[in-house]
Scaffold this motif. Structure first.
Motif, PDB file in Angstrom:
ATOM      1  N   UNK A 161       9.495   8.590   1.963  1.00 19.09           N
ATOM      2  CA  UNK A 161      10.259   9.515   1.119  1.00 19.09           C
ATOM      3  C   UNK A 161       9.646  10.889   1.287  1.00 19.09           C
ATOM      4  N   UNK A 162      10.471  11.844   1.698  1.00 17.71           N
ATOM      5  CA  UNK A 162       9.998  13.215   1.857  1.00 17.71           C
ATOM      6  C   UNK A 162      10.189  13.966   0.541  1.00 17.71           C
TER       7      UNK A 162
ATOM      8  N   UNK B 139       4.954  16.243   0.419  1.00 18.35           N
ATOM      9  CA  UNK B 139       4.475  15.384   1.509  1.00 18.35           C
ATOM     10  C   UNK B 139       5.505  14.286   1.738  1.00 18.35           C
ATOM     11  N   UNK B 140       5.247  13.481   2.739  1.00 17.18           N
ATOM     12  CA  UNK B 140       6.002  12.242   2.924  1.00 17.18           C
ATOM     13  C   UNK B 140       5.161  11.115   2.333  1.00 17.18           C
ATOM     14  N   UNK B 141       5.775  10.307   1.495  1.00 12.85           N
ATOM     15  CA  UNK B 141       5.078   9.185   0.877  1.00 12.85           C
ATOM     16  C   UNK B 141       5.571   7.896   1.535  1.00 12.85           C
ATOM     17  N   UNK B 142       4.620   7.179   2.090  1.00 12.74           N
ATOM     18  CA  UNK B 142       4.932   5.954   2.821  1.00 12.74           C
ATOM     19  C   UNK B 142       4.469   4.745   2.028  1.00 12.74           C
TER      20      UNK B 142
ATOM     21  N   UNK C 142       0.832  -1.193   0.000  1.00 14.94           N
ATOM     22  CA  UNK C 142       0.000   0.000   0.000  1.00 14.94           C
ATOM     23  C   UNK C 142       0.872   1.251   0.000  1.00 14.94           C
ATOM     24  N   UNK C 143       0.383   2.273  -0.673  1.00  9.76           N
ATOM     25  CA  UNK C 143       1.035   3.584  -0.657  1.00  9.76           C
ATOM     26  C   UNK C 143       0.127   4.580   0.060  1.00  9.76           C
ATOM     27  N   UNK C 144       0.756   5.389   0.918  1.00 12.18           N
ATOM     28  CA  UNK C 144       0.051   6.439   1.640  1.00 12.18           C
ATOM     29  C   UNK C 144       0.771   7.762   1.439  1.00 12.18           C
ATOM     30  N   UNK C 145       0.001   8.844   1.494  1.00 11.43           N
ATOM     31  CA  UNK C 145       0.551  10.198   1.460  1.00 11.43           C
ATOM     32  C   UNK C 145       0.350  10.808   2.845  1.00 11.43           C
ATOM     33  N   UNK C 146       1.419  11.345   3.430  1.00 11.25           N
ATOM     34  CA  UNK C 146       1.298  11.953   4.749  1.00 11.25           C
ATOM     35  C   UNK C 146       1.739  13.406   4.678  1.00 11.25           C
TER      36      UNK C 146
END
Lengths: 111, 113
Positions: free
Chosen positions: A105-106, A85-88, A34-38
């Motif tokens: 990754x920031x 964003x930071x992508x997790x 899964x990919x998330x955007x933080x």
């Protein structure tokens, strides 16, 4: 030991550039990635990938999974400052009940 | 539909104090999770629950306890707070196993001094 490694750890690009974020994983009994955007607060869901070679796409974002080589990439085309964003990325743990996250990754998109 | 809510948003504790972080969801999700996120790091799983009355340890459970008496609520208890527990705590829920999307709460920023 299960692990998820993201690269690069940080990235600075100009608006309009295309970026590729990488995620490799070693997870026992892999189920999905899964990919998330933080942004400032909680992670928000982007994509879930379970099958190799099938691209998921949402607007300027796309992602693909390679289960043979154990990695996934997240592409962002025509980047905008709002993409900063930071992508997790996260893979399921061997229990299947929770996610094993990478460090993220920031991404900073400058005007 | 509020999704996942967490209280408080911020808290400062002294070493040795205890507190409970509250988490609630109104999506009728069976699965709930507690994560902590240290600066520059990904999220690490503390505890999870697959339904009311059932909880299990995650990757970093030491110093924490949980309970799940209802489907909606999943509080996290910190006993004898230590500086190493300074972190941002996220609660999450999902309809089914982790292979499905998890919905996150806004987080609680905890400082132990």
């Amino acid at each position: 030991e299960d692990k998820v490694v993201q690269s690069p750890l940080s990235l600075v690009v100009h608006e309009g550039d295309t970026v590729t974020l990488n995620c490799s994983y070693e997870v026992t009994n892999f189920r999905s990635l899964l990919w998330y955007k933080q942004e400032k607060k909680a992670p928000t869901f982007l994509f879930m990938l379970t099958s190799s070679g099938i691209e998921k796409k949402s607007g300027r974002l796309s992602s693909i999974l390679d289960k043979k080589e154990l990695f996934s990439i997240l592409n962002i085309t025509a980047t905008q400052t709002g993409d900063s964003a930071v992508y997790l990325c996260a893979a399921t743990l061997n229990s299947g009940y929770a996610l094993n996250f990478g460090k993220g990754t920031s991404l900073l998109v400058t005007p | 539909n509020a999704g996942v809510t967490q209280t408080p948003k911020f808290r400062i504790l002294k070493i040795g104090q205890s507190m409970t972080l509250q988490c609630a969801q109104d999506m009728n999700h069976n699965y709930m999770y507690w994560y902590r996120q240290d600066p520059g790091m990904g999220l690490k799983l503390i505890y999870y629950s697959v339904g009311a009355g059932i909880t299990d340890k995650g990757e970093v459970p030491n110093g924490y306890n949980v309970s799940r008496s209802t489907t909606e609520d999943f509080p996290l208890r910190l006993e004898l707070a230590a500086p190493s527990q300074t972190s941002v705590y996220f609660c999450a829920s999902s309809y089914d196993r982790a292979s499905y999307e998890q919905y996150f709460g806004p987080g609680t920023r905890l400082t132990v001094t």
